[in-house]
Scaffold this motif. Structure first.
Motif, PDB file in Angstrom:
ATOM      1  N   THR A 223       0.888  -1.239  -0.031  1.00  0.00           N
ATOM      2  CA  THR A 223      -0.104  -0.044   0.066  1.00  0.00           C
ATOM      3  C   THR A 223       0.815   1.102   0.058  1.00  0.00           C
ATOM      4  O   THR A 223       1.723   1.338   0.682  1.00  0.00           O
ATOM      5  CB  THR A 223      -0.704  -0.033   1.394  1.00  0.00           C
ATOM      6  OG1 THR A 223      -1.622  -1.177   1.298  1.00  0.00           O
ATOM      7  CG2 THR A 223      -1.956   1.099   0.898  1.00  0.00           C
ATOM      8  N   PRO A 224       0.700   2.312  -0.848  1.00  0.00           N
ATOM      9  CA  PRO A 224       1.349   3.568  -0.856  1.00  0.00           C
ATOM     10  C   PRO A 224       1.400   4.273   0.269  1.00  0.00           C
ATOM     11  O   PRO A 224       0.249   4.067   1.163  1.00  0.00           O
ATOM     12  CB  PRO A 224       0.707   4.515  -1.972  1.00  0.00           C
ATOM     13  CG  PRO A 224       0.081   3.522  -2.731  1.00  0.00           C
ATOM     14  CD  PRO A 224      -0.403   2.217  -1.793  1.00  0.00           C
ATOM     15  N   ARG A 225       2.458   4.867   0.879  1.00  0.00           N
ATOM     16  CA  ARG A 225       2.505   5.597   2.096  1.00  0.00           C
ATOM     17  C   ARG A 225       1.445   6.621   2.199  1.00  0.00           C
ATOM     18  O   ARG A 225       0.858   6.909   3.178  1.00  0.00           O
ATOM     19  CB  ARG A 225       3.816   6.134   2.268  1.00  0.00           C
ATOM     20  CG  ARG A 225       3.839   6.908   3.495  1.00  0.00           C
ATOM     21  CD  ARG A 225       5.323   7.636   3.725  1.00  0.00           C
ATOM     22  NE  ARG A 225       6.312   6.725   2.834  1.00  0.00           N
ATOM     23  CZ  ARG A 225       7.266   7.550   2.653  1.00  0.00           C
ATOM     24  NH1 ARG A 225       7.738   8.686   3.199  1.00  0.00           N
ATOM     25  NH2 ARG A 225       8.371   7.023   1.867  1.00  0.00           N
ATOM     26  N   GLY A 226       1.125   7.351   1.128  1.00  0.00           N
ATOM     27  CA  GLY A 226      -0.029   8.546   1.123  1.00  0.00           C
ATOM     28  C   GLY A 226      -1.381   7.881   1.563  1.00  0.00           C
ATOM     29  O   GLY A 226      -2.251   8.518   2.166  1.00  0.00           O
ATOM     30  N   VAL A 227      -1.490   6.538   1.317  1.00  0.00           N
ATOM     31  CA  VAL A 227      -2.870   6.059   2.076  1.00  0.00           C
ATOM     32  C   VAL A 227      -2.995   6.115   3.216  1.00  0.00           C
ATOM     33  O   VAL A 227      -4.070   6.429   4.131  1.00  0.00           O
ATOM     34  CB  VAL A 227      -3.071   4.660   1.289  1.00  0.00           C
ATOM     35  CG1 VAL A 227      -4.408   3.973   1.898  1.00  0.00           C
ATOM     36  CG2 VAL A 227      -3.387   4.819  -0.151  1.00  0.00           C
ATOM     37  N   TYR A 228      -1.840   5.646   3.963  1.00  0.00           N
ATOM     38  CA  TYR A 228      -1.791   5.644   5.387  1.00  0.00           C
ATOM     39  C   TYR A 228      -2.016   7.124   5.919  1.00  0.00           C
ATOM     40  O   TYR A 228      -2.706   7.332   6.828  1.00  0.00           O
ATOM     41  CB  TYR A 228      -0.433   5.234   6.039  1.00  0.00           C
ATOM     42  CG  TYR A 228      -0.503   3.618   5.659  1.00  0.00           C
ATOM     43  CD1 TYR A 228      -1.241   2.811   6.362  1.00  0.00           C
ATOM     44  CD2 TYR A 228       0.597   3.197   4.821  1.00  0.00           C
ATOM     45  CE1 TYR A 228      -1.228   1.291   6.108  1.00  0.00           C
ATOM     46  CE2 TYR A 228       0.772   2.007   4.585  1.00  0.00           C
ATOM     47  CZ  TYR A 228      -0.272   1.069   5.153  1.00  0.00           C
ATOM     48  OH  TYR A 228      -0.152  -0.563   4.954  1.00  0.00           O
ATOM     49  N   VAL A 229      -1.160   8.095   5.549  1.00  0.00           N
ATOM     50  CA  VAL A 229      -1.443   9.609   5.782  1.00  0.00           C
ATOM     51  C   VAL A 229      -2.897  10.047   5.706  1.00  0.00           C
ATOM     52  O   VAL A 229      -3.307  10.370   6.345  1.00  0.00           O
ATOM     53  CB  VAL A 229      -0.359  10.306   5.154  1.00  0.00           C
ATOM     54  CG1 VAL A 229      -0.705  11.800   5.090  1.00  0.00           C
ATOM     55  CG2 VAL A 229       1.128   9.814   5.084  1.00  0.00           C
ATOM     56  N   ARG A 230      -3.503   9.814   4.593  1.00  0.00           N
ATOM     57  CA  ARG A 230      -4.766  10.218   4.173  1.00  0.00           C
ATOM     58  C   ARG A 230      -5.934   9.366   5.293  1.00  0.00           C
ATOM     59  O   ARG A 230      -6.686  10.193   5.868  1.00  0.00           O
ATOM     60  CB  ARG A 230      -5.574   9.831   2.907  1.00  0.00           C
ATOM     61  CG  ARG A 230      -4.867  10.928   2.033  1.00  0.00           C
ATOM     62  CD  ARG A 230      -5.266  10.785   0.442  1.00  0.00           C
ATOM     63  NE  ARG A 230      -4.453   9.913  -0.178  1.00  0.00           N
ATOM     64  CZ  ARG A 230      -4.308   9.111  -1.334  1.00  0.00           C
ATOM     65  NH1 ARG A 230      -5.633   8.775  -1.503  1.00  0.00           N
ATOM     66  NH2 ARG A 230      -3.283   8.894  -1.568  1.00  0.00           N
ATOM     67  N   VAL A 231      -5.797   8.027   5.445  1.00  0.00           N
ATOM     68  CA  VAL A 231      -6.531   7.662   6.572  1.00  0.00           C
ATOM     69  C   VAL A 231      -6.224   7.977   7.847  1.00  0.00           C
ATOM     70  O   VAL A 231      -7.417   8.349   8.633  1.00  0.00           O
ATOM     71  CB  VAL A 231      -6.195   5.916   6.537  1.00  0.00           C
ATOM     72  CG1 VAL A 231      -7.090   5.327   7.599  1.00  0.00           C
ATOM     73  CG2 VAL A 231      -6.627   5.416   5.014  1.00  0.00           C
ATOM     74  N   PHE A 232      -5.304   8.645   8.330  1.00  0.00           N
ATOM     75  CA  PHE A 232      -4.789   9.173   9.625  1.00  0.00           C
ATOM     76  C   PHE A 232      -5.521  10.523   9.608  1.00  0.00           C
ATOM     77  O   PHE A 232      -6.069  10.620  10.843  1.00  0.00           O
ATOM     78  CB  PHE A 232      -3.275   9.147   9.891  1.00  0.00           C
ATOM     79  CG  PHE A 232      -2.841   9.609  11.032  1.00  0.00           C
ATOM     80  CD1 PHE A 232      -3.023   8.886  12.400  1.00  0.00           C
ATOM     81  CD2 PHE A 232      -2.552  11.048  11.300  1.00  0.00           C
ATOM     82  CE1 PHE A 232      -2.814   9.840  13.489  1.00  0.00           C
ATOM     83  CE2 PHE A 232      -2.345  11.869  12.448  1.00  0.00           C
ATOM     84  CZ  PHE A 232      -2.477  11.167  13.623  1.00  0.00           C
ATOM     85  N   ILE A 233      -5.353  11.003   8.594  1.00  0.00           N
ATOM     86  CA  ILE A 233      -6.144  12.454   8.687  1.00  0.00           C
ATOM     87  C   ILE A 233      -7.591  12.335   8.619  1.00  0.00           C
ATOM     88  O   ILE A 233      -8.086  13.030   9.442  1.00  0.00           O
ATOM     89  CB  ILE A 233      -5.637  13.348   7.377  1.00  0.00           C
ATOM     90  CG1 ILE A 233      -4.143  13.633   7.705  1.00  0.00           C
ATOM     91  CG2 ILE A 233      -6.618  14.594   7.149  1.00  0.00           C
ATOM     92  CD1 ILE A 233      -3.376  14.438   6.295  1.00  0.00           C
ATOM     93  N   TYR A 234      -8.194  11.536   8.068  1.00  0.00           N
ATOM     94  CA  TYR A 234      -9.698  11.416   7.962  1.00  0.00           C
ATOM     95  C   TYR A 234     -10.216  10.858   9.383  1.00  0.00           C
ATOM     96  O   TYR A 234     -10.949  11.363   9.750  1.00  0.00           O
ATOM     97  CB  TYR A 234     -10.228  10.433   6.874  1.00  0.00           C
ATOM     98  CG  TYR A 234      -9.769  10.698   5.283  1.00  0.00           C
ATOM     99  CD1 TYR A 234      -9.725  12.318   5.273  1.00  0.00           C
ATOM    100  CD2 TYR A 234      -9.694   9.876   4.583  1.00  0.00           C
ATOM    101  CE1 TYR A 234      -9.649  12.546   3.738  1.00  0.00           C
ATOM    102  CE2 TYR A 234      -9.422  10.337   3.250  1.00  0.00           C
ATOM    103  CZ  TYR A 234      -9.328  11.466   2.917  1.00  0.00           C
ATOM    104  OH  TYR A 234      -9.211  11.907   1.403  1.00  0.00           O
ATOM    105  N   VAL A 235      -9.439   9.916   9.912  1.00  0.00           N
ATOM    106  CA  VAL A 235      -9.900   9.375  11.165  1.00  0.00           C
ATOM    107  C   VAL A 235      -9.633  10.571  12.218  1.00  0.00           C
ATOM    108  O   VAL A 235     -10.681  10.925  13.115  1.00  0.00           O
ATOM    109  CB  VAL A 235      -9.095   8.153  11.842  1.00  0.00           C
ATOM    110  CG1 VAL A 235      -8.917   7.912  13.168  1.00  0.00           C
ATOM    111  CG2 VAL A 235      -9.383   7.155  10.695  1.00  0.00           C
TER     112      VAL A 235
END
Length: 68
Positions: free
Chosen positions: A36-48
């Motif tokens: 999984t690309p790192r940007g996905v983890y960052v976006r999920v963290f921001i959304y949460v």
């Protein structure tokens, strides 16, 4: 005044840099679908975080409204 976009060449100008041979060129990065690309983890963290902050603000409004 001439309409030149580049300065005129002179005899004292340095020669162009030697280009890297294909053997020395870095390999292009391969895309791996299983990772999984790192940007996905960052976006999920921001959304949460954003949804929890929004929920906290809405809860605060409800608590303040009920206290009146």
């Amino acid at each position: 005044m001439p309409d030149h976009t580049t300065p005129p060449s002179t005899a004292s100008a340095a020669p162009p840099a030697a280009e890297a041979s294909p053997a020395e060129a870095p390999r292009p990065r391969r895309y791996v679908e299983t990772k999984t690309p790192r940007g996905v983890y960052v976006r999920v963290f921001i959304y949460v975080v954003a949804t929890h902050v929004l929920l906290a603000l809405m809860s605060l409004v409800v608590v303040m409204a009920n206290s009146r």
